[in-house]
Design a protein around this motif. Structure first.
Motif, PDB file in Angstrom:
ATOM      1  N   UNK A  91       0.472  -1.042  -0.111  1.00  0.00           N
ATOM      2  CA  UNK A  91      -0.293   0.055  -0.321  1.00  0.00           C
ATOM      3  C   UNK A  91       0.591   1.098   0.120  1.00  0.00           C
ATOM      4  N   UNK A  92       1.627   1.810  -0.897  1.00  0.00           N
ATOM      5  CA  UNK A  92       2.007   2.947  -1.512  1.00  0.00           C
ATOM      6  C   UNK A  92       1.906   3.590  -2.352  1.00  0.00           C
ATOM      7  N   UNK A  93       1.147   4.709  -3.100  1.00  0.00           N
ATOM      8  CA  UNK A  93       0.432   5.401  -3.486  1.00  0.00           C
ATOM      9  C   UNK A  93       1.287   5.288  -5.147  1.00  0.00           C
ATOM     10  N   UNK A  94       2.435   4.923  -5.430  1.00  0.00           N
ATOM     11  CA  UNK A  94       3.168   4.557  -6.725  1.00  0.00           C
ATOM     12  C   UNK A  94       2.577   3.336  -7.353  1.00  0.00           C
ATOM     13  N   UNK A  95       3.175   2.527  -6.136  1.00  0.00           N
ATOM     14  CA  UNK A  95       2.326   1.445  -6.873  1.00  0.00           C
ATOM     15  C   UNK A  95       0.999   0.612  -6.846  1.00  0.00           C
ATOM     16  N   UNK A  96       0.133   1.742  -6.474  1.00  0.00           N
ATOM     17  CA  UNK A  96      -1.539   1.443  -6.247  1.00  0.00           C
ATOM     18  C   UNK A  96      -1.938   1.762  -7.694  1.00  0.00           C
ATOM     19  N   UNK A  97      -0.750   2.973  -7.421  1.00  0.00           N
ATOM     20  CA  UNK A  97      -1.390   3.430  -9.046  1.00  0.00           C
ATOM     21  C   UNK A  97      -0.403   3.046 -10.530  1.00  0.00           C
ATOM     22  N   UNK A  98       0.338   2.428 -10.850  1.00  0.00           N
ATOM     23  CA  UNK A  98       1.079   2.404 -11.795  1.00  0.00           C
ATOM     24  C   UNK A  98       0.816   0.598 -11.844  1.00  0.00           C
ATOM     25  N   UNK A  99       0.819   0.179 -10.671  1.00  0.00           N
ATOM     26  CA  UNK A  99       0.400  -1.615 -10.727  1.00  0.00           C
ATOM     27  C   UNK A  99      -1.285  -1.740 -11.261  1.00  0.00           C
ATOM     28  N   UNK A 100      -2.337  -0.803 -10.973  1.00  0.00           N
ATOM     29  CA  UNK A 100      -3.573  -0.672 -11.160  1.00  0.00           C
ATOM     30  C   UNK A 100      -3.918   0.346 -12.036  1.00  0.00           C
ATOM     31  N   UNK A 103      -2.533  -2.726 -15.301  1.00  0.00           N
ATOM     32  CA  UNK A 103      -4.393  -3.328 -14.756  1.00  0.00           C
ATOM     33  C   UNK A 103      -4.830  -3.249 -16.010  1.00  0.00           C
ATOM     34  N   UNK A 104      -5.686  -2.113 -15.759  1.00  0.00           N
ATOM     35  CA  UNK A 104      -6.754  -1.217 -16.505  1.00  0.00           C
ATOM     36  C   UNK A 104      -6.204  -1.297 -18.228  1.00  0.00           C
ATOM     37  N   UNK A 117      -8.177 -11.137 -14.087  1.00  0.00           N
ATOM     38  CA  UNK A 117      -6.763 -10.670 -13.363  1.00  0.00           C
ATOM     39  C   UNK A 117      -7.620  -9.910 -11.789  1.00  0.00           C
ATOM     40  N   UNK A 118      -7.262  -9.892 -10.902  1.00  0.00           N
ATOM     41  CA  UNK A 118      -6.742  -9.681  -9.770  1.00  0.00           C
ATOM     42  C   UNK A 118      -6.462  -8.457  -9.001  1.00  0.00           C
TER      43      UNK A 118
END
Length: 568
Positions: A91-100, A103-104, A117-118
């Motif tokens: 749970x770090x902003x950069x990781x959540x946003x870039x990996x998310x 995925x999108x 995908x999960x």
């Protein structure tokens, strides 16, 4: 560089990963084989070794910086399989946003694989109290590794994607971690230096004013180990002419990161190969330290030749080194020579879209093109103003980030690769450009939103995108964006005007100007909103109250939307 053994800060991650693959030839930086089980992907910034590459398929960014979405999407493509993929991030902003975002983007290109995908975010740090973390959540720490282990073992046993995700999510909710340290670390790229120091802090034999590039340093150290001309050296009976075989020991003296150790191993293997010395084994790790000395030692064991009168032949010595042991200080070794260090391409290019979606045309192709151009020009012109705002409310780069993305889109627009003849393709292209050119939080949020827009349109049956289609897509994209950010209005982030616009636009799609006006009002209102998330959450609250500066990200959305609605 003065505190780390590296060639260049920009190449340390790649070199360390190459060294890791050389030490363990079973690893690969770009595997082509796909397994029959659910795949797991993790990742984040480097500097946390052995996480992440030491556990499951990993995407590694620069030191403490999340990898970009292009890297992550490439990983998703490589492990793509019939059973599905679980993406686990801390749970770090950069990781959540870039990996998310990755995925999108993958889902936008492959609508038929959306259900395969999960995405799981792990936060286990108990240092962040419940009140403080009620919005942003707890940070992800070492407990994430246990989630990897549990999920990985379950996947290996053939469980379905839903089963793996359910168990992993349970594990993430039942893990707690606390950390403690004596001092902060030093990040590469941001003295006195001695060669030949002893393990009791004895002085070295040479002092240098600064640390040389790692490649030069290794050449110096190998010269001390292998020199045949220096009468003070020559301890090893090196024959030269490509006839020598060695075992290499790379030893951490106590204060080096695993990240640096892998890069050192790579550099030594490369240098020995250039000198015609064959490395038959590489042993790397912490074996004999000088407390926490920030340094390393290199050891070469010269193996006997076939004509040698040594007590034991080469193969027996190697078997003794390879023999298993329960001694806790001994590190795992591969038992085989290191793999060749092949050069990698500078950029991992994404595979082409698997699902070729039917093209959807804008109602007015020329107006679509002009609207995109107006938005880009407006963001370019607004850079000084937004940068000034961000100098107070953030880290000063928001204006430049938006300008860079806008100029990148303009290049593609003028080349014809972004066109109203293919709206979904245009949105995917904008997302790609923004992800590649922009940085920071905006550099992930914008691409996620545009990828989600593309997904919403691609999964519909329309051929011409009308106003009400845009309205539905914008609402869907906002909800998709909410999966990757905890910001909700009022939050003093770009979510404030975006949410206001979306709500008004979905209510009355025919009145774009009113929706834009609502967004502008929400952006103005961020001047007086207390920051709980986003860049301003780390700025002194009193400063924000005194300056009454609007959120730069929110202002960027205002500029974007006002340009979009402006009459030609």
């Amino acid at each position: 560089m003065s505190k780390h053994f590296i060639n260049d800060p920009s190449s340390i991650v790649l070199q360390s990963l190459q060294g890791l693959c050389a030490i363990n030839p079973k690893l690969s930086l770009d595997p082509n084989n796909k397994g029959p089980n659910v795949a797991l992907i993790c990742g984040g910034g480097s500097g946390h070794e052995p996480s992440h590459a030491g556990f499951v398929a990993a995407v590694c960014g620069n030191v403490f910086a999340s990898p970009g979405p292009t890297q992550v999407r490439r990983a998703i493509e490589l492990v793509d399989n019939d059973k599905g993929t679980l993406i686990i991030v801390k749970n770090y902003t950069g990781d959540v946003l870039n990996f998310g975002l990755a995925k999108e983007q993958f889902a936008a290109r492959n609508p038929s694989k959306v259900d395969k995908l999960r995405f799981l975010v792990v936060g286990d740090d108990v240092a962040v109290g419940k009140t403080q973390g009620s919005i942003v959540g707890r940070r992800g720490l070492a407990g994430t590794v246990l989630v990897y282990k549990i999920a990985g073992a379950l996947a290996q046993n053939g469980a379905s994607l839903d089963e793996v995700y359910t168990v992993a999510e349970w594990a993430s909710r039942n893990i707690a971690t606390i950390g403690v340290g004596l001092e902060h670390c030093h990040v590469p790229g941001t003295l006195k230096f001695e060669i030949g120091m002893g393990i009791h802090n004895e002085a070295g034999v040479r002092r240098l004013p600064q640390v040389p590039p790692l490649s030069e340093l290794i050449e110096t150290l190998l010269d001390l180990l292998l020199s045949k001309s220096d009468p003070e050296r020559g301890f090893l009976p090196i024959r030269g002419s490509g006839k020598d075989k060695v075992v290499l020991l790379v030893n951490n003296l106590g204060g080096l990161s695993e990240l640096e150790l892998g890069g050192i191993a790579r550099e030594v293997i490369t240098a020995l190969s250039a000198q015609g010395v064959a490395v038959l084994r590489v042993i790397s790790g912490t074996f004999m330290t000088s407390l926490n000395m920030p340094g390393f030692s290199l050891t070469l064991l010269l193996l006997p030749s076939s004509s040698s009168t040594a007590a034991l032949p080469e193969d027996v010595i190697l078997r003794l080194l390879d023999a298993p042991t329960s001694a806790p200080g001994w590190k795992w070794t591969s038992g085989v020579p290191p793999s060749p260090l092949l050069p990698l391409p500078r950029v991992l290019t994404s595979q082409r879209v698997a699902d070729q979606a039917r093209k959807m045309r804008a109602q007015d192709v020329q107006s679509f093109t002009h609207a995109v151009e107006r938005v880009c020009n407006a963001l370019d012109k607004a850079e000084p103003e937004i940068t000034r705002m961000d100098a107070v409310a953030g880290d000063g780069d928001c204006g430049l980030t938006l300008q860079t993305g806008a100029l990148g889109v303009l290049v593609h627009l003028r080349s014809g690769s972004i066109s109203g003849e293919d709206v979904v393709g245009a949105l995917v292209a904008v997302s790609d450009v923004a992800a590649e050119k922009m940085g920071g939080t905006s550099g992930a949020l914008y691409p996620i939103f545009f990828s989600a827009l593309a997904q919403a349109l691609a999964t519909s049956d329309i051929r011409v995108v009308a106003v009400h289609d845009w309205s539905r897509a914008v609402s869907a994209a906002r909800e998709q964006l909410y999966a990757y950010t905890r910001a909700r209005p009022p939050s003093r982030t770009l979510v404030d005007p975006l949410a206001a616009f979306t709500e008004a636009f979905s209510t009355n799609p025919s009145d774009l100007r009113s929706a834009v006006k609502k967004a502008a009002e929400a952006a103005e209102a961020t001047r007086d909103v207390e920051a709980h998330v986003g860049r301003s959450a780390y700025v002194e609250a009193g400063l924000l109250k005194r300056e009454r500066v609007p959120d730069p990200g929110a202002w960027g959305v205002k500029v974007f939307l006002e340009a979009l609605a402006r009459a030609e």
